[in-house]
Scaffold this active site. Structure first.
Site, PDB file in Angstrom:
ATOM      1  N   GLU A 182      -9.611  11.098   2.404  1.00 18.30           N
ATOM      2  CA  GLU A 182      -9.780  12.126   1.378  1.00 18.30           C
ATOM      3  C   GLU A 182      -8.847  13.325   1.529  1.00 18.30           C
ATOM      4  O   GLU A 182      -8.221  13.753   0.563  1.00 18.30           O
ATOM      5  CB  GLU A 182     -11.239  12.590   1.328  1.00 18.30           C
ATOM      6  CG  GLU A 182     -12.149  11.682   0.501  1.00 18.30           C
ATOM      7  CD  GLU A 182     -12.657  10.462   1.264  1.00 18.30           C
ATOM      8  OE1 GLU A 182     -12.146  10.172   2.363  1.00 18.30           O
ATOM      9  OE2 GLU A 182     -13.570   9.784   0.741  1.00 18.30           O
ATOM     10  N   ILE A 205     -11.350   5.152  -4.000  1.00 20.97           N
ATOM     11  CA  ILE A 205     -11.424   5.563  -5.399  1.00 20.97           C
ATOM     12  C   ILE A 205     -10.185   5.089  -6.164  1.00 20.97           C
ATOM     13  O   ILE A 205      -9.085   5.042  -5.600  1.00 20.97           O
ATOM     14  CB  ILE A 205     -11.572   7.105  -5.473  1.00 20.97           C
ATOM     15  CG1 ILE A 205     -12.158   7.523  -6.807  1.00 20.97           C
ATOM     16  CG2 ILE A 205     -10.273   7.815  -5.177  1.00 20.97           C
ATOM     17  CD1 ILE A 205     -12.686   8.932  -6.793  1.00 20.97           C
ATOM     18  N   ASP A 218     -17.209   5.750   2.681  1.00 26.23           N
ATOM     19  CA  ASP A 218     -18.506   6.272   2.203  1.00 26.23           C
ATOM     20  C   ASP A 218     -19.478   5.118   1.986  1.00 26.23           C
ATOM     21  O   ASP A 218     -20.651   5.189   2.348  1.00 26.23           O
ATOM     22  CB  ASP A 218     -18.334   7.024   0.873  1.00 26.23           C
ATOM     23  CG  ASP A 218     -17.476   8.265   1.001  1.00 26.23           C
ATOM     24  OD1 ASP A 218     -18.008   9.311   1.401  1.00 26.23           O
ATOM     25  OD2 ASP A 218     -16.264   8.191   0.713  1.00 26.23           O
ATOM     26  N   ASP A 266     -16.961  13.641  -0.519  1.00 27.68           N
ATOM     27  CA  ASP A 266     -18.228  14.184  -1.032  1.00 27.68           C
ATOM     28  C   ASP A 266     -19.244  13.130  -1.452  1.00 27.68           C
ATOM     29  O   ASP A 266     -20.227  13.444  -2.132  1.00 27.68           O
ATOM     30  CB  ASP A 266     -17.967  15.134  -2.216  1.00 27.68           C
ATOM     31  CG  ASP A 266     -17.226  14.465  -3.367  1.00 27.68           C
ATOM     32  OD1 ASP A 266     -16.932  13.264  -3.253  1.00 27.68           O
ATOM     33  OD2 ASP A 266     -16.940  15.146  -4.362  1.00 27.68           O
ATOM     34  N   GLY A 314     -13.342   6.214  -0.366  1.00 29.20           N
ATOM     35  CA  GLY A 314     -14.673   5.889  -0.883  1.00 29.20           C
ATOM     36  C   GLY A 314     -15.277   4.655  -0.244  1.00 29.20           C
ATOM     37  O   GLY A 314     -16.504   4.500  -0.183  1.00 29.20           O
TER      38      GLY A 314
HETATM   39  C1  LIG Z   1     -16.146  12.231  -6.397  1.00 30.50           C
HETATM   40  C2  LIG Z   1     -15.097  11.505  -5.591  1.00 30.50           C
HETATM   41  C3  LIG Z   1     -15.648  10.291  -4.989  1.00 30.50           C
HETATM   42  C4  LIG Z   1     -14.993   9.542  -4.109  1.00 30.50           C
HETATM   43  C5  LIG Z   1     -13.695   9.868  -3.569  1.00 30.50           C
HETATM   44  C6  LIG Z   1     -13.032   9.039  -2.778  1.00 30.50           C
HETATM   45  C7  LIG Z   1     -11.675   9.399  -2.292  1.00 30.50           C
HETATM   46  C8  LIG Z   1     -10.832   8.230  -1.874  1.00 30.50           C
HETATM   47  O1  LIG Z   1     -11.205   7.102  -2.015  1.00 30.50           O
HETATM   48  S1  LIG Z   1      -9.325   8.645  -1.161  1.00 30.50           S
HETATM   49  C9  LIG Z   1      -8.577   7.075  -0.910  1.00 30.50           C
HETATM   50  C10 LIG Z   1      -7.739   6.661  -2.082  1.00 30.50           C
HETATM   51  N1  LIG Z   1      -7.091   5.411  -1.761  1.00 30.50           N
HETATM   52  C11 LIG Z   1      -5.859   5.340  -1.265  1.00 30.50           C
HETATM   53  O2  LIG Z   1      -5.188   6.327  -1.067  1.00 30.50           O
HETATM   54  C12 LIG Z   1      -5.357   3.954  -0.990  1.00 30.50           C
HETATM   55  C13 LIG Z   1      -4.074   3.689  -1.745  1.00 30.50           C
HETATM   56  N2  LIG Z   1      -3.641   2.318  -1.565  1.00 30.50           N
HETATM   57  C14 LIG Z   1      -2.995   1.882  -0.472  1.00 30.50           C
HETATM   58  O3  LIG Z   1      -2.747   2.579   0.489  1.00 30.50           O
HETATM   59  C15 LIG Z   1      -2.563   0.441  -0.501  1.00 30.50           C
HETATM   60  O4  LIG Z   1      -2.556   0.009  -1.821  1.00 30.50           O
HETATM   61  C16 LIG Z   1      -3.454  -0.487   0.330  1.00 30.50           C
HETATM   62  C17 LIG Z   1      -4.923  -0.316   0.002  1.00 30.50           C
HETATM   63  C18 LIG Z   1      -3.222  -0.222   1.816  1.00 30.50           C
HETATM   64  C19 LIG Z   1      -3.068  -1.958   0.035  1.00 30.50           C
HETATM   65  O5  LIG Z   1      -1.690  -2.162   0.253  1.00 30.50           O
HETATM   66  P1  LIG Z   1      -1.017  -3.550  -0.177  1.00 30.50           P
HETATM   67  O6  LIG Z   1      -1.717  -4.679   0.443  1.00 30.50           O
HETATM   68  O7  LIG Z   1       0.435  -3.424   0.106  1.00 30.50           O
HETATM   69  O8  LIG Z   1      -1.298  -3.674  -1.719  1.00 30.50           O
HETATM   70  P2  LIG Z   1      -0.676  -2.793  -2.894  1.00 30.50           P
HETATM   71  O9  LIG Z   1       0.435  -3.562  -3.514  1.00 30.50           O
HETATM   72  O10 LIG Z   1      -0.371  -1.433  -2.429  1.00 30.50           O
HETATM   73  O11 LIG Z   1      -1.939  -2.701  -3.882  1.00 30.50           O
HETATM   74  C20 LIG Z   1      -2.289  -3.785  -4.723  1.00 30.50           C
HETATM   75  C21 LIG Z   1      -2.532  -3.242  -6.109  1.00 30.50           C
HETATM   76  O12 LIG Z   1      -3.676  -2.377  -6.027  1.00 30.50           O
HETATM   77  C22 LIG Z   1      -3.329  -1.095  -6.533  1.00 30.50           C
HETATM   78  N3  LIG Z   1      -4.087  -0.072  -5.796  1.00 30.50           N
HETATM   79  C23 LIG Z   1      -4.181   0.060  -4.462  1.00 30.50           C
HETATM   80  N4  LIG Z   1      -4.961   1.098  -4.166  1.00 30.50           N
HETATM   81  C24 LIG Z   1      -5.349   1.638  -5.332  1.00 30.50           C
HETATM   82  C25 LIG Z   1      -6.169   2.745  -5.660  1.00 30.50           C
HETATM   83  N5  LIG Z   1      -6.775   3.501  -4.728  1.00 30.50           N
HETATM   84  N6  LIG Z   1      -6.360   3.021  -6.957  1.00 30.50           N
HETATM   85  C26 LIG Z   1      -5.794   2.271  -7.929  1.00 30.50           C
HETATM   86  N7  LIG Z   1      -5.005   1.201  -7.670  1.00 30.50           N
HETATM   87  C27 LIG Z   1      -4.789   0.896  -6.386  1.00 30.50           C
HETATM   88  C28 LIG Z   1      -1.839  -0.978  -6.289  1.00 30.50           C
HETATM   89  O13 LIG Z   1      -1.293  -0.007  -7.140  1.00 30.50           O
HETATM   90  C29 LIG Z   1      -1.382  -2.382  -6.606  1.00 30.50           C
HETATM   91  O14 LIG Z   1      -1.317  -2.538  -7.986  1.00 30.50           O
HETATM   92  P3  LIG Z   1       0.017  -3.130  -8.695  1.00 30.50           P
HETATM   93  O15 LIG Z   1      -0.281  -3.096 -10.164  1.00 30.50           O
HETATM   94  O16 LIG Z   1       0.154  -4.515  -8.135  1.00 30.50           O
HETATM   95  O17 LIG Z   1       1.138  -2.232  -8.289  1.00 30.50           O
END
Ligand SMILES: CC/C=C\C=C\CC(=O)SCCNC(=O)CCNC(=O)[C@H](O)C(C)(C)COP(=O)(O)OP(=O)(O)OC[C@H]1O[C@@H](n2cnc3c(N)ncnc32)[C@H](O)[C@@H]1OP(=O)(O)O
Length: 296
Positions: free
Chosen positions: A155, A71, A135, A163, A132
């Site tokens: 999550e 997400i 999922d 969910d 997500g």
């Molecule tokens: C009703 C609800 C329905 C669904 C719910 C779902 C719940 C979930 O999905 S929980 C999971 C949420 N996701 C995370 O916690 C992942 C967070 N991200 C990371 O851990 C890392 O970014 C990575 C995926 C492991 C990738 O790492 P890396 O290769 O080092 O790249 P980054 O520099 O970290 O990321 C690149 C760029 O993408 C942006 N980004 C990464 N993940 C997200 C995200 N989940 N949401 C928004 N943006 C994300 C990150 O900020 C970077 O952006 P920059 O502008 O370059 O900083």
């Protein structure tokens, strides 16, 4: 290419090989995180795929470095809007909860549309596949990953009870409650080898994004060469049988085949390729032509 497959912002859609649609999660600068637009576009896309007789198999992959980070966690990127802050003075808890429930149900539909679509869907996973994204892949028919893939049912680590499908589908996919509870309660990250060991994926390939995409395309092309009627009947029967007794599943497939056994697909399927009209190997080659089944 169908006009139904253009105009998406978060997905890139193309015909990869004949009858195989490639759907690419397409926000590489945000690790293909799922924003409000994404949930809506998935439903729109799969509604179109479901009624497209040209499409016999679908491959879902991620553009860039990762499959998907789940997400989109940035403020204002989810369809929840300001619903999460609770009812204002013009509403009450029950009415407000009903709106949130409807929203979650619509987000669930963005993955359930994959299980319901008649064609098999293969997830080709590389890099991160989190929250997500798990999922999403558990709603797919098959999951292949690259040896660099990293998974997390993340999550609980972000304060959520998952969910949109993982808790319902993952136990069925892997058939191991202890492992499912381990990865869901801990939210730990695990790699391709563990995903394969416990049956979350059925194939691990080297070669990163390109390698896994090639493997998924190859599998999709094999599916697409078979009778689309037989393939969709098989998907329906497998889906139905998951939720019903063996006796109910047998009754269901008997009813399906009471019509499907009368198609000419059986005749085409039973004949060796080189004895069919137009099916002989082209002069100077040894490769038989594909069996030519009608679209659905
Ligand atoms: C009703 C609800 C329905 C669904 C719910 C779902 C719940 C979930 O999905 S929980 C999971 C949420 N996701 C995370 O916690 C992942 C967070 N991200 C990371 O851990 C890392 O970014 C990575 C995926 C492991 C990738 O790492 P890396 O290769 O080092 O790249 P980054 O520099 O970290 O990321 C690149 C760029 O993408 C942006 N980004 C990464 N993940 C997200 C995200 N989940 N949401 C928004 N943006 C994300 C990150 O900020 C970077 O952006 P920059 O502008 O370059 O900083």
């Amino acid at each position: 290419m169908e006009s139904s497959y253009v105009g998406f912002e978060t997905l890139a859609v193309r015909v990869a090989v004949p009858h195989v649609l490639h759907v690419e999660l397409n926000r590489p600068n945000r690790a293909n995180a799922m924003n409000a637009q994404y949930w809506h576009e998935m439903r729109r896309l799969f509604a179109a795929i479901a009624v497209d007789p040209e499409v016999r198999a679908v491959v879902i992959s991620g553009a860039g470095k990762h499959f998907s980070a789940g997400i989109d966690m940035q403020p204002g990127q989810q369809p929840t809007g300001n619903l999460l802050s609770g009812p204002g003075k013009n509403s009450d808890v029950a009415r407000h909860a009903l709106k949130l429930q409807q929203l979650v149900l619509s987000m669930q539909e963005s993955f359930t549309c994959i299980t319901r679509c008649p064609q098999p869907v293969i997830a080709a996973i590389h890099g991160a596949c989190m929250g997500g994204a798990v999922d999403l892949i558990t709603a797919c028919d098959m999951r292949f990953c690259s040896d660099c893939a990293l998974f997390s049912v993340k999550e609980v680590a972000v304060g959520l009870c998952a969910d949109v499908g993982t808790l319902q589908r993952l136990p069925r996919v892997v058939g191991n409650q202890s492992w499912v509870r381990d990865i869901c309660y801990s939210a730990r990250t695990f790699g391709a080898a563990e995903a394969k060991e416990f049956g979350l994926v059925s194939k691990v390939c080297s070669g990163g994004r390109e390698g896994i995409l090639a493997a998924a395309m190859e599998a999709a092309a094999v599916i697409a060469a078979h009778s689309p009627l037989a393939v969709t009947g098989t998907k329906r029967s497998l889906e139905w049988s998951q939720d019903h007794s063996v006796a109910d599943g047998l009754a269901h497939v008997a009813l399906w085949n009471s019509a499907a056994l009368m198609t000419k697909d059986l005749m085409i399927g039973a004949r060796p390729p080189d004895r069919r009209k137009g099916g002989a190997a082209a002069e100077g080659t040894t490769k038989p032509k594909r069996k030519l089944y009608s679209n659905l």
